[in-house]
Every structure is written in structure tokens, then in C-alpha cells.
Scaffold this motif. Sequence first.
Motif, PDB file in Angstrom:
ATOM      1  N   PHE A 170       1.987  59.104  27.675  1.00 46.66           N
ATOM      2  CA  PHE A 170       0.723  58.682  28.257  1.00 46.66           C
ATOM      3  C   PHE A 170       1.002  58.424  29.952  1.00 46.66           C
ATOM      4  O   PHE A 170      -0.040  58.712  30.496  1.00 46.66           O
ATOM      5  N   LEU A 171       2.080  57.937  30.140  1.00 44.30           N
ATOM      6  CA  LEU A 171       2.164  57.644  31.645  1.00 44.30           C
ATOM      7  C   LEU A 171       2.053  58.595  32.416  1.00 44.30           C
ATOM      8  O   LEU A 171       1.412  58.657  33.606  1.00 44.30           O
ATOM      9  N   ARG A 172       2.601  59.833  32.197  1.00 47.72           N
ATOM     10  CA  ARG A 172       2.303  61.131  32.843  1.00 47.72           C
ATOM     11  C   ARG A 172       0.902  61.384  32.803  1.00 47.72           C
ATOM     12  O   ARG A 172       0.549  62.027  34.069  1.00 47.72           O
ATOM     13  N   ASP A 230      -8.356  52.551  32.768  1.00 49.53           N
ATOM     14  CA  ASP A 230      -9.438  51.663  32.023  1.00 49.53           C
ATOM     15  C   ASP A 230      -8.980  51.615  30.611  1.00 49.53           C
ATOM     16  O   ASP A 230      -9.420  50.932  29.805  1.00 49.53           O
ATOM     17  N   ARG A 231      -7.973  52.391  30.283  1.00 47.53           N
ATOM     18  CA  ARG A 231      -7.517  52.401  28.860  1.00 47.53           C
ATOM     19  C   ARG A 231      -5.811  52.364  28.849  1.00 47.53           C
ATOM     20  O   ARG A 231      -5.311  53.370  28.209  1.00 47.53           O
ATOM     21  N   GLU A 259      -3.779  47.387  18.171  1.00 44.68           N
ATOM     22  CA  GLU A 259      -2.916  48.552  18.457  1.00 44.68           C
ATOM     23  C   GLU A 259      -1.870  48.478  19.589  1.00 44.68           C
ATOM     24  O   GLU A 259      -0.855  49.145  19.207  1.00 44.68           O
ATOM     25  N   MET A 260      -2.040  47.239  20.196  1.00 46.81           N
ATOM     26  CA  MET A 260      -0.969  47.093  21.174  1.00 46.81           C
ATOM     27  C   MET A 260       0.311  46.516  20.370  1.00 46.81           C
ATOM     28  O   MET A 260       1.291  46.501  20.563  1.00 46.81           O
ATOM     29  N   TYR A 268      -3.750  42.475  35.706  1.00 47.46           N
ATOM     30  CA  TYR A 268      -2.733  43.251  34.821  1.00 47.46           C
ATOM     31  C   TYR A 268      -2.757  44.778  35.490  1.00 47.46           C
ATOM     32  O   TYR A 268      -1.802  45.422  35.386  1.00 47.46           O
ATOM     33  N   ARG A 269      -3.710  45.341  35.563  1.00 48.77           N
ATOM     34  CA  ARG A 269      -3.963  46.710  35.930  1.00 48.77           C
ATOM     35  C   ARG A 269      -3.283  47.038  37.124  1.00 48.77           C
ATOM     36  O   ARG A 269      -2.516  47.963  37.295  1.00 48.77           O
ATOM     37  N   LYS A 270      -3.523  46.118  38.249  1.00 51.68           N
ATOM     38  CA  LYS A 270      -2.912  46.197  39.479  1.00 51.68           C
ATOM     39  C   LYS A 270      -1.317  46.045  39.507  1.00 51.68           C
ATOM     40  O   LYS A 270      -0.490  47.098  39.746  1.00 51.68           O
ATOM     41  N   LEU A 271      -1.020  45.213  38.555  1.00 54.02           N
ATOM     42  CA  LEU A 271       0.742  45.056  38.541  1.00 54.02           C
ATOM     43  C   LEU A 271       0.991  46.223  37.844  1.00 54.02           C
ATOM     44  O   LEU A 271       2.270  46.822  37.935  1.00 54.02           O
TER      45      LEU A 271
END
Length: 337
Positions: free
Chosen positions: A187-189, A198-199, A212-213, A243-246
Amino acid sequence: MDLDVLNMFVIAGGTLAIPILAFVASFLLWPSALIRIYYWYWRRALGMQVRYAYYDDYQFCYSYRGRPGNKPSILMLHGFSAHKDMWLSVVKFLPKNLHLVCVDMPGHEGTTRSSLDDYSINGQVKRIHEFVECIKLNRKPFHLVGTSMGGNVAGVYAAQYPAEVCSLSLVCPAGLPYPTDNKFRKFLRELKESERIDRIPLIPSTPEEMAEMLKLCSYVRFKVPQQILQGLVDVRIPHNEFYRKLFLDIVDEKSIYKLHENMSKIKAPTQVIWGKQDQVLDVSGADVLANSIPDCHVHILENCGHSVVVERPRKTAKLILEFLALVHNTENSKKLA
């Protein structure tokens, strides 16, 4: 039945009904408030006190129990999007005569959050060092514990400040190239290629995404009521932009392998604890550390996922205590030799 006796039962029933109704109302209408009360009560029950420390205009929020003594103090660093209270399940099984410190990582919970701050792993290491200096924890070497993102920070801290860390526990740490690939790494790739943020599975915005998390992070399947899932999401949503920025900062090229870049510099006796069924950070990372850190002790937990601290808190506490005793005995033997 005598009227006075009947009234007594009615009053008693009403007295009991009020807190019960309040609890039910909180559970159904304000689950996030209930979750906060839960942590507040658990901290009090375990004797953890919340305090604040300041480095210039930067605020650190932390909880602690006990005082520095003959045994090393223990500093605990939590993972991505968590907070200091995640350690309470482990604290429950640690002796009360140990000096424990659990700090909110930079930008999390009660610690300062600033758009100007550096949230890379090196930036977080610098901030944690400021915190250590603030509370004078480095008057003598301490034991450092970190999990996931906090494990990345803890390992790099031990490498950069070897005189301050007498021993180190890394619980499924980030910051490594994992020999075995998994779904999350793939997923990271894909994330890097698509640049869609966004997901991100670790940043849920609905009860369904939260469920799911939890499945992703835990091998044990916790049956969490819908209201509690909603409460967990409500607590996190105001912080999701941060959290997204981090997340993007810590998976950036300058941070994603930071522990790997520094592990050969770690001189402190090191313990690695990993869940065998970790779906977030593959357990193969344990071999990477064992092959590069001279005094490294590896513990692989069966039937356990990424959330080792939550899934196996008693075992985690036991392993840490046994490791501390081993390090202490080894040091004493060297002194006598």
C-alpha cells in the motif's frame, strides 16, 4: 407494605438509576467523553500522574509514577496517532517501585502541535531529547522503550545519545527495510505512486474504517461495540489532518529507514519484541536488528499482531522486567570480574 418502606425503595432505586442512566446516555450519545473518562480513571487507579514540562515555549505532556532510584527510570514512547495512555495496559503489570515516564510524542494529545515543527524522525528525536533534559531524566542512564513509530525514534535516540540510554526495548519498530513484504508495505508503494492521502488505513474517519484499522493492527479480534467505534473515531477526526501530515513525514525517504541507518551505532543492550502476525510492520525486521546490534535479544510472540502493547500487555511487561534484570546482572558480573 408500609408506605415509608415503599418510599425508601423508590428513593434508593432512583439514586441507583441516575448514574446508570447517565452511563447509558454517555455510551449512546457521547462515547468519546466516556473514553476520556475511562483513561482518566485508569490513570488514577494505577497511580499515574499527569504533568507538563516546558522547553522555551514548547509544551510536553507526560504521565509518571514513582521516583528515580537505584534502578533505571523507564521512558516509554508511543506509536503513530496514539498517546501516552496506550502504555497503561503494560504499566498495570510493572512494579510500583519503578520510575515510569510516558510522554505524548510531538504533536500528539497534550504536547505542542505546530505547523512549523519538524515531525521527521530526526525532528522527533530532537524534541524527545529536549523533554529528557526538561525533566532531568538523563542525570543517569535510563531504559528507553518505543513501539512502532516510537520504536524508530527510540532506536535513533539510543544511537545519537548513547551515554543517556543504558538499555533499549524496541516493540515492532518502524524505520527498517523489511525482507518480507506485506499488504501494508505494498500500500505504501502505491501511495507514493498515486500521491493519494485520503484513504490511509491508519487514519480512519468512520466507524467502519476504525474497525478495519483494528483488524489490521491486531491479531486478536476484539468485539468493539458500534458506539465505542464511533467514540474512537470522534476523538481522532479533529486530528486527522495532522496525522496525514505526520504520516507523510515519517514515510518520507529521510525518515522511513532512519532506524536502519542508525542501528549499527546502538551500543546499549537491546531487546526486540515483535508480534509474529504483524500485518503493518513485518516480523522479518527483527532479524535485521539482530544481525546488526551486537547485544540484541529477540522475542517473537505467537498469535499476536502489531498492537503488542494492547494484545499482550502482561507478556510485554514480563519480558521488559526480565531483560532489565538480565542487563543488571550482566553489569554486576562485569564489575566483579
